[in-house]
Enzyme design. Structure first.
Site, PDB file in Angstrom:
ATOM      1  N   LYS A 193      11.105  -1.157 -18.027  1.00 54.74           N
ATOM      2  CA  LYS A 193      11.076  -0.286 -16.863  1.00 54.74           C
ATOM      3  C   LYS A 193      12.551   0.456 -16.597  1.00 54.74           C
ATOM      4  O   LYS A 193      12.690   1.629 -16.500  1.00 54.74           O
ATOM      5  CB  LYS A 193      10.283  -1.003 -15.862  1.00 54.74           C
ATOM      6  CG  LYS A 193      10.383  -0.147 -14.611  1.00 54.74           C
ATOM      7  CD  LYS A 193       9.761   1.259 -14.502  1.00 54.74           C
ATOM      8  CE  LYS A 193       9.623   1.891 -13.013  1.00 54.74           C
ATOM      9  NZ  LYS A 193       9.016   3.214 -13.121  1.00 54.74           N
ATOM     10  N   LEU A 194      13.284  -0.735 -16.279  1.00 51.19           N
ATOM     11  CA  LEU A 194      14.857  -0.374 -16.079  1.00 51.19           C
ATOM     12  C   LEU A 194      15.123   0.816 -17.040  1.00 51.19           C
ATOM     13  O   LEU A 194      15.877   1.856 -16.694  1.00 51.19           O
ATOM     14  CB  LEU A 194      15.451  -1.496 -15.780  1.00 51.19           C
ATOM     15  CG  LEU A 194      15.379  -2.280 -14.622  1.00 51.19           C
ATOM     16  CD1 LEU A 194      16.389  -3.537 -14.973  1.00 51.19           C
ATOM     17  CD2 LEU A 194      15.476  -1.490 -13.252  1.00 51.19           C
ATOM     18  N   ALA A 202      16.497   4.590 -16.561  1.00 46.25           N
ATOM     19  CA  ALA A 202      18.171   4.913 -17.030  1.00 46.25           C
ATOM     20  C   ALA A 202      18.043   6.015 -17.999  1.00 46.25           C
ATOM     21  O   ALA A 202      18.876   6.944 -18.045  1.00 46.25           O
ATOM     22  CB  ALA A 202      18.606   3.926 -17.480  1.00 46.25           C
ATOM     23  N   ARG A 228      12.894  10.110  -0.590  1.00 46.45           N
ATOM     24  CA  ARG A 228      13.824   9.062  -0.860  1.00 46.45           C
ATOM     25  C   ARG A 228      14.971   9.467  -1.761  1.00 46.45           C
ATOM     26  O   ARG A 228      14.447   9.767  -2.787  1.00 46.45           O
ATOM     27  CB  ARG A 228      13.040   7.766  -1.238  1.00 46.45           C
ATOM     28  CG  ARG A 228      12.165   7.131  -0.284  1.00 46.45           C
ATOM     29  CD  ARG A 228      11.326   5.793  -0.586  1.00 46.45           C
ATOM     30  NE  ARG A 228      10.270   6.335  -1.445  1.00 46.45           N
ATOM     31  CZ  ARG A 228       9.519   5.476  -2.168  1.00 46.45           C
ATOM     32  NH1 ARG A 228       9.511   4.304  -1.848  1.00 46.45           N
ATOM     33  NH2 ARG A 228       8.503   5.902  -2.992  1.00 46.45           N
ATOM     34  N   CYS A 267      13.545   5.440  -7.405  1.00 45.53           N
ATOM     35  CA  CYS A 267      13.738   4.752  -8.622  1.00 45.53           C
ATOM     36  C   CYS A 267      15.107   5.105  -9.408  1.00 45.53           C
ATOM     37  O   CYS A 267      15.801   3.982  -9.526  1.00 45.53           O
ATOM     38  CB  CYS A 267      12.437   4.908  -9.628  1.00 45.53           C
ATOM     39  SG  CYS A 267      11.114   4.241  -8.990  1.00 45.53           S
ATOM     40  N   ARG A 308      -0.088   2.008   8.403  1.00 42.79           N
ATOM     41  CA  ARG A 308      -0.400   2.482   6.925  1.00 42.79           C
ATOM     42  C   ARG A 308      -1.561   2.238   6.432  1.00 42.79           C
ATOM     43  O   ARG A 308      -2.423   3.074   6.070  1.00 42.79           O
ATOM     44  CB  ARG A 308       0.722   1.555   6.167  1.00 42.79           C
ATOM     45  CG  ARG A 308       0.745   2.200   4.371  1.00 42.79           C
ATOM     46  CD  ARG A 308       1.731   1.486   3.833  1.00 42.79           C
ATOM     47  NE  ARG A 308       2.994   2.352   4.106  1.00 42.79           N
ATOM     48  CZ  ARG A 308       3.160   3.401   3.198  1.00 42.79           C
ATOM     49  NH1 ARG A 308       2.530   3.734   2.317  1.00 42.79           N
ATOM     50  NH2 ARG A 308       4.430   4.240   3.533  1.00 42.79           N
ATOM     51  N   ALA A 330       0.633  -1.375   0.024  1.00 40.91           N
ATOM     52  CA  ALA A 330      -0.109   0.088  -0.032  1.00 40.91           C
ATOM     53  C   ALA A 330       0.831   1.210  -0.001  1.00 40.91           C
ATOM     54  O   ALA A 330       0.681   2.115   0.768  1.00 40.91           O
ATOM     55  CB  ALA A 330      -0.823  -0.071   1.482  1.00 40.91           C
TER      56      ALA A 330
END
EC number: 1.1.1.22
Length: 480
Positions: free
Chosen positions: A216-217, A221, A342, A272, A38, A9
């Site tokens: 996705k990577l 990038a 983050r 990410c 949460r 979540a």
């Protein structure tokens, strides 16, 4: 009624499932997590994450076809489709430490799904995972399945925090990867039917599993690479007297390049970009591609260089010492319109200034004091490993104060570091701020959002990344 369950979540699972529930009233959506606080927050009027538009979406659906629960096993057992949106942090120890993704949470989720399932299911990778993760998960599910059939799909998210709801409503594309078998094609079509409630068919891309995982990577990038490219140019602009904004505009008008992600700054952050590039580096190394790995490492190196260069500029401008000087830090989140800290560049910049014995007064409209203090007392990557939080450093607590007002943060400060591009910072009364600061008063714009001419007219000495330097700054020690 189709039943969907999402394990996790967080920043991805919560908003994504809320929008699916809103757009698919005939689908029952349950978001589950083992964290009681949460889930309680998701069921309250104060959601656990800040995202423009999210409150409204959740309030429209919650209790109707959108549910938040800690009863993980019940909802997984009842679901037709299970999304897995758990943390895939960077390993902090053992093989691949500092680069490889830690799939501990993913493996635990897969084992639990296999254990509690009593009917066939589609399991969807929503977390960003290394290539071939689906193969590993498939083996875990198959060897623990008790005859139940599972189809694994990769459906990576392409959300930008701060615009996540907008991105979900109008995605550039939805990517679904599956096995190229009759069962795999059928599973892909099932998930495609969910998104088809609001996403045009031409924007739903289907691929094999491995292409979806790698896409996705690769996307992250490529985006980070653009930021590091323009930031590398910003250093050259300062050295030559060029203006990075003008250079970026000139380059971005080339239709082959385009203008997006060409804003110079103190560096990229968020959960990410760095994590995914390090993961990409590790995958390249494991596949015997050291030259490719080295190429992507440079994106991270330039990002780290940009942050250290900013710290060096602050220190060198202020007579080569910030010891016991109050520095106001405006903004701590990694970007505006989110409370997410983050890998925010502010952490490394603040730590760099604290190493030089500065006193910091920090203000961010969406980040709590507890979060800021915790971030400044943790080692790299520990933010993604809740069990490994470091004890808070008394020195850090002593040197850092957190305010809920920009004017309080800047009062009696020697300098201001703008670390997040919050719109409110552009509209502050800088004459009032200047009058209440120590002199000479400095502004270090890490996001290139300020009216530099206006600040100079007030009396500030101004540094903005990639811009021609003030005469004062030219006379100070060189910054490497």
């Amino acid at each position: 009624m189709v039943k969907i369950c999402c394990i996790g979540a967080g920043y991805v699972g919560g908003p994504t499932m809320a929008v699916i529930a809103l757009k698919c009233p005939d689908v029952e959506v349950a978001v589950v997590d083992i964290s009681v606080p949460r889930i309680n927050a998701w069921n309250s009027d104060t959601l656990p994450i800040y995202e423009p538009g999210l409150d409204d979406v959740v309030k429209q659906c919650r209790g109707k076809n959108l549910f938040f629960s800690t009863d993980v096993e019940k909802h997984v057992r009842e679901a037709d489709i299970v999304f897995v949106s758990v943390n895939t942090p960077t390993k902090t120890r053992g093989l691949g430490a500092g680069k490889a993704a830690d799939l501990t949470y993913w493996e635990s989720a897969a084992r639990m799904i296999a254990d509690v399932s009593v009917s066939d299911k589609i399991v969807v990778e929503k977390s960003t995972v290394p290539v071939k993760t689906a193969e590993a998960i498939e083996k875990i599910l198959t060897h623990n399945s008790k005859g139940i059939k599972f189809q694994i799909l990769s459906n990576p998210e392409f959300l930008a925090e701060g615009t996540a709801i907008k991105d979900l409503f109008n995605p550039d594309r939805v990517l679904i990867g599956g096995r190229e078998t009759p069962e795999g094609f059928k599973a892909v079509q099932t998930l495609k039917n969910v998104y088809a409630h609001w996403v045009p068919e031409g924007q739903i891309i289907t691929t094999n599993l491995w292409s979806a995982e790698l896409s996705k990577l690769a996307a992250n990038a490529f985006l980070a690479q653009r930021i590091s490219s323009v930031n590398a140019m910003s250093a050259l602009c300062e050295a030559t007297g060029a203006d990075v904004t003008q250079v970026s505009y000139a380059v971005g008008t080339d239709s082959r390049i385009g203008p997006k992600f060409l804003n110079s700054s103190v560096g990229f952050g968020g959960s990410c970009f760095q994590k995914d590039i390090l993961n990409l580096v590790y995958i390249c190394e494991c596949n015997g591609l050291p030259e490719v790995a080295e190429y992507w490492k440079q994106v991270i190196k330039i990002n780290d260089y940009q942050k250290s260069r900013f710290v060096n500029r602050v220190v060198s401008s202020m007579f080569n010492s910030v010891s016991n000087k109050k520095i106001a830090v405006l903004g701590f989140a990694f970007k505006k319109d989110t409370g997410d800290t983050r890998e925010t560049p502010a952490i490394d910049v603040c730590k760099g200034l604290l190493e030089d014995k500065a006193r910091l007064s920090i203000y961010d409209p969406q980040v709590t004091e507890d979060q800021i203090q915790r971030d400044l007392s943790m080692n790299k990557f520990d933010w993604d490993h809740p069990l490994h939080l470091q004890p808070m450093s008394p020195t850090t607590v002593k040197q850092v104060t957190v305010t809920w007002d920009a004017y309080e943060a800047t009062k009696d400060a020697h300098g201001i570091c703008i670390m997040t591009e919050w719109d409110e910072f552009k509209n502050l009364d800088f004459q009032k701020i200047f009058d209440n600061m120590q002199k000479p008063a400095f502004v270090f714009d890490g996001r290139n959002i300020m009216n530099l001419q206006k600040l100079r007219e007030i009396g500030f000495i101004v540094y903005s990344i990639g811009k021609p330097l003030d005469d004062w700054l030219k006379d100070m020690p060189a910054v490497a």
